[in-house]
Scaffold this active site. Structure first.
Site, PDB file in Angstrom:
ATOM      1  N   CYS A   1     -24.752  23.110  -6.193  1.00 23.02           N
ATOM      2  CA  CYS A   1     -25.283  21.837  -5.695  1.00 23.02           C
ATOM      3  C   CYS A   1     -25.883  21.012  -6.839  1.00 23.02           C
ATOM      4  O   CYS A   1     -26.748  21.506  -7.575  1.00 23.02           O
ATOM      5  CB  CYS A   1     -26.339  22.088  -4.623  1.00 23.02           C
ATOM      6  SG  CYS A   1     -26.962  20.561  -3.886  1.00 23.02           S
TER       7      CYS A   1
ATOM      8  N   LYS B   1     -20.845  30.589  -5.668  1.00 23.72           N
ATOM      9  CA  LYS B   1     -20.138  29.353  -5.983  1.00 23.72           C
ATOM     10  C   LYS B   1     -20.949  28.621  -7.028  1.00 23.72           C
ATOM     11  O   LYS B   1     -22.166  28.478  -6.879  1.00 23.72           O
ATOM     12  CB  LYS B   1     -19.964  28.484  -4.738  1.00 23.72           C
ATOM     13  CG  LYS B   1     -19.123  27.237  -4.970  1.00 23.72           C
ATOM     14  CD  LYS B   1     -18.855  26.508  -3.654  1.00 23.72           C
ATOM     15  CE  LYS B   1     -17.912  25.331  -3.869  1.00 23.72           C
ATOM     16  NZ  LYS B   1     -18.532  24.236  -4.630  1.00 23.72           N
TER      17      LYS B   1
ATOM     18  N   ASN C   1     -12.056  25.243  -7.249  1.00 22.72           N
ATOM     19  CA  ASN C   1     -12.585  24.145  -6.436  1.00 22.72           C
ATOM     20  C   ASN C   1     -12.584  22.880  -7.281  1.00 22.72           C
ATOM     21  O   ASN C   1     -12.906  22.914  -8.459  1.00 22.72           O
ATOM     22  CB  ASN C   1     -13.997  24.493  -5.968  1.00 22.72           C
ATOM     23  CG  ASN C   1     -14.672  23.395  -5.160  1.00 22.72           C
ATOM     24  OD1 ASN C   1     -15.843  23.114  -5.338  1.00 22.72           O
ATOM     25  ND2 ASN C   1     -13.949  22.758  -4.256  1.00 22.72           N
ATOM     26  N   GLY C   2     -12.221  21.770  -6.646  1.00 20.47           N
ATOM     27  CA  GLY C   2     -12.275  20.490  -7.334  1.00 20.47           C
ATOM     28  C   GLY C   2     -10.960  19.738  -7.259  1.00 20.47           C
ATOM     29  O   GLY C   2      -9.929  20.209  -7.767  1.00 20.47           O
TER      30      GLY C   2
END
Length: 379
Positions: free
Chosen positions: A111, A152, A213-214
């Site tokens: 985050c 993550k 991810n992305g």
């Protein structure tokens, strides 16, 4: 999309098999019970609930306890925890196991929002590598082999403070089931293009599965990521906003197919109503339709909508009202293919990362910043 050989399922220890190897990333205010159910109706995968703060869970905060509800038959039940203090995170994981609150725990180190990083949490925490190690190790120990723990993370705080290599190795040593890597630093926020090369680096470096991810906007992007990086699966975030049918395309792609779902506006309208209906089942009709408002622009992106109608939908407060407004759309419109492959949701670019005072000066300390643990949930 080029047809390719089907991939192996993702295994989280000996308890959970994820097939296809697709994970829905936790999205604050989005990945609630209703949205997860809607996505599951289109395709299988691992669907993670909104980020929960460890302290709020341990204190049994009423809002938090409501957020961790799962739907009937929802399995596996996946929960993401945010925390900075290893002792608090350990208590939260132990509580999850003892009270049978979830089947899987994902730890948030990705985050980038200021209210999290300013306390040393999220994507800031891996810089304090020993504190990071203590937190992950104690979380895994608290799980006691009963449920898998995963992490993550992002590449690091910024280009000068990358953390993903060492953090991933320490997470592996602590016993996590997989590491998911978002190919951006915290400073990049959601702007620019994700860098997939570090995902490939970790896939070659680690003995446990690495997820990428992305910038997965279409199923073809997921397949390309797996091919280019060797990752074991993908984590999908903003790409599914207003497009829950993306999970059908992903399931087909990982099975070796080349499906591309292009719903006309009548099918999109049905998905919109279904989404609002599910929110109403969970929150009550008025609250549910009110919560649905933020999804309207994502669903209708690229379609021609009469002037003022989009705004009226974004102000609807009942299912009947929403149905009447949806009925005013030109249902014959085909899906606008020009929006395929385009970013959705947050696109905010680079910005300085808000950190606790002196955060970067001592990487080895295990000290938990004062006031680090948030007492409410959401990222």
């Amino acid at each position: 999309m080029t047809t390719w050989t089907a991939t192996a399922p993702l295994r989280l220890g000996d308890r959970i098999t994820v097939d296809p190897p697709v994970v829905l990333a936790p999205l604050a205010g989005i990945t609630n019970v209703a949205f997860r159910q809607l996505c599951r109706e289109y395709g299988a995968g691992l669907y993670i609930c909104e980020m929960i703060t460890s302290r709020a869970l341990v204190e049994r905060n009423a809002k938090t306890m409501d957020m961790i509800r799962f739907g009937a038959g929802e399995t596996p039940r996946s929960m993401q925890l945010y925390g900075v203090d290893p002792a608090v995170v350990s208590r939260a994981v132990r509580m999850i196991v003892e009270d049978d609150l979830a089947d899987h725990v994902d730890l948030n180190f990705g985050c980038p929002v200021p209210k999290v990083t300013r306390r040393g949490g999220g994507s800031a925490l891996p810089w304090r590598i020993n504190l990071f190690q203590d937190l992950v190790r104690q979380a895994v120990q608290a799980a006691d082999g009963q449920i898998p723990v995963t992490v993550k993370m992002r590449l690091g705080i910024d280009a000068d403070h990358l953390t993903y290599r060492e953090a991933a190795l320490r997470a592996q040593d602590a016993g996590v089931a997989y590491v998911a890597l978002h190919g951006r630093t915290a400073a990049q926020f959601y702007g620019g293009e994700a860098d997939w090369e570090p995902i490939a680096e970790l896939a070659a470096l680690l003995d446990i599965p690495v997820l990428g991810n992305g910038d997965i906007w279409e199923a073809a992007d997921a397949i390309r990521m797996v091919r280019e990086t060797g990752c074991a699966g993908v984590v999908v975030g903003r790409g599914c906003l207003g497009r829950p049918w993306l999970f059908a395309d992903l399931a087909a792609a990982f099975a070796g197919g080349n499906q591309l779902t292009l719903p006309d506006l009548s099918e999109v309208a049905r998905a919109m109503y279904r989404h609002a209906e599910l929110l109403g089942d969970w929150l009550g009709e008025q609250r549910g339709v009110t919560d649905f408002r933020k999804h309207v622009a994502w669903y209708l992106k690229g379609f021609s909508v009469p002037k003022g109608l989009r705004q009226s939908m974004a102000m609807a407060s009942g299912l009947g009202e929403l149905a009447d407004l949806l009925g005013q759309l030109d249902m014959s419109q085909p899906f606008p293919t020009d929006v395929l492959g385009q970013p959705r949701g947050r696109t905010s670019g680079a910005r300085p990362v808000t950190l606790p005072e002196g955060w970067l000066t001592d990487r080895e300390t295990r000290q938990v910043p004062f006031g680090a643990e948030l007492s409410d949930s959401g990222g």
